[in-house]
Design an enzyme around this catalytic site. Structure first.
Site, PDB file in Angstrom:
ATOM      1  N   GLU A  94       0.825  -1.198   0.000  1.00 34.27           N
ATOM      2  CA  GLU A  94       0.000   0.000   0.000  1.00 34.27           C
ATOM      3  C   GLU A  94       0.865   1.256   0.000  1.00 34.27           C
ATOM      4  O   GLU A  94       1.904   1.322   0.667  1.00 34.27           O
ATOM      5  CB  GLU A  94      -0.961  -0.022   1.191  1.00 34.27           C
ATOM      6  CG  GLU A  94      -1.951  -1.166   1.061  1.00 34.27           C
ATOM      7  CD  GLU A  94      -3.018  -1.201   2.147  1.00 34.27           C
ATOM      8  OE1 GLU A  94      -4.062  -1.819   1.896  1.00 34.27           O
ATOM      9  OE2 GLU A  94      -2.810  -0.622   3.230  1.00 34.27           O
ATOM     10  N   CYS A 344      -1.595   6.261  10.013  1.00 33.58           N
ATOM     11  CA  CYS A 344      -0.374   5.643  10.534  1.00 33.58           C
ATOM     12  C   CYS A 344      -0.696   4.345  11.265  1.00 33.58           C
ATOM     13  O   CYS A 344      -1.557   4.307  12.141  1.00 33.58           O
ATOM     14  CB  CYS A 344       0.316   6.615  11.488  1.00 33.58           C
ATOM     15  SG  CYS A 344       1.848   5.991  12.186  1.00 33.58           S
TER      16      CYS A 344
END
Length: 373
Positions: A94, A344
């Site tokens: 990703e 994150c």
């Protein structure tokens, strides 16, 4: 495209110039011409490279290719963040594009999965498969630029910053990471300032020492705890390289670097009632007193089957204020892309079956212990 063809994205400038001279019998400046077509214009078709002679274009078409990871899926957040799943071989990683008013940052992966098993990171809970190649790392930047725009399309640099904070521990893929970083900063590549290319590490000490001898980029460290006991609980790598060893290697890196203005970015994920007490903040402030730092506080982004919670705004504020009272520059990172699991610690991709995890982990531990020394 043929698997026998050479992928030119696997070469940094020096390697490409050597390839042109040694394998093609061409002058080195021809490699620079090709690089400009690839990285400035986003061209992957040799026939379109009009300032290159026809014979060379035809030769390149026979033996070489320009192949970046393909986009499998694209998700767009309400805040403008874009997350791509990019196909690398038979798996996916990703890559996340984060636009802001004054910059646009691309978060790039370095491995398929991760072996470090940080307890608060979704990627780390999925297991490790393999390192990405140079072309699979720099190809994420190339493919993202194909979507958001190369300079020749927009008249400006759309991707202004790259952070190696995607899937994987970058320093466990040093041999492929460094050429990719070079291509990000090379004038004939993407031309980014070394202060705008950041490598984040969880503390692979021998590799960090080696990085400082190989290339100069901005450094961020994933610390996340102010003492060894707590850090070992949430980051198993701390059992191999403790905090003082880690900070020692950081100080050595800073002594060699011009990209960091003499200080490191410290990343600290705040886990509710785990590492976010005021005493933790004071302990962190004392810990870093000999390591010039700016501190990024990252409120935890929950994901399924994880025991940790996101701290309240009041706990985040109190933690931040303690650090500022000690004189630190503190930034509370704004969560971006959490509605598409692009925040994150949320990147997962398509990684290995857990039945293969033990073998892969053992191989990775050997790399930590032997290859980087």
């Amino acid at each position: 495209m043929s698997e026998n063809k050479v992928n030119l994205l696997d070469f940094d400038r020096n390697a490409l110039r050597a390839f042109f001279a040694d394998e093609l019998g061409e002058k080195a400046f021809r490699a620079d011409q090709i690089m400009k077509w690839i990285y400035h214009f986003g061209c992957d078709d040799f026939s379109q490279m009009t300032n290159v002679n026809k014979a060379l274009r035809e030769k390149l078409a026979r033996i070489a290719e320009i192949r970046a990871p393909e986009i499998s899926t694209e998700q767009r957040s309400s805040d403008g963040t874009i997350k791509w799943a990019m196909r690398v071989g038979d798996q996916e990683v990703e890559t996340v594009y984060i636009p802001e008013a004054d910059r646009a940052t691309l978060c790039v992966s370095s491995q398929v999965g991760c072996a470090l098993e940080c307890k608060f990171c979704s990627t780390g809970q999925q297991g490790f498969n393999r390192n990405l190649t140079v072309s699979e790392i720099i190809g994420q930047v190339w493919r993202a630029a194909q979507v958001v725009g190369f300079p020749k399309d927009t008249g400006k640099r759309v991707i202004t910053n790259v952070v190696m904070m995607g899937m994987g521990e970058p320093l466990l893929n040093l041999s492929n990471l460094v050429p990719a970083l070079s291509l990000m900063m090379e004038d004939f590549g993407f031309g980014l300032s070394k202060r705008r290319v950041t490598v984040s590490t969880s503390g692979v000490v021998p590799a960090l020492d080696k990085l400082g001898d190989m290339i100069d980029v901005a450094l961020a460290i994933s610390l996340h705890a102010p003492n060894d006991k707590l850090r070992s609980e949430i980051m198993p790598i701390n059992d191999k390289y403790n905090i003082q060893e880690f900070l020692g290697s950081v100080q050595r890196y800073l002594s060699k670097s011009n990209a960091n203005h003499g200080r490191v970015t410290v990343e600290y994920v705040l886990l509710d009632h785990v590492n976010d007490d005021m005493e933790h903040a004071r302990e962190l402030a004392e810990l870093l007193k000999d390591t010039p730092s700016k501190i990024n506080l990252i409120p935890f982004n929950p994901f399924p089957s994880n025991p940790y919670g996101k701290p309240s705004n009041s706990r985040v504020d109190r933690f931040s204020k303690v650090l500022m009272e000690y004189g630190y520059t503190v930034i509370v990172r704004k969560t971006r892309g959490d509605d598409i699991d692009a925040a994150c610690g949320q990147l997962v991709g398509d990684v290995i079956d857990r039945t293969k995890r033990t073998m892969k982990k053992r191989m990775q531990e050997q790399e930590i212990s032997v290859k980087m020394l």
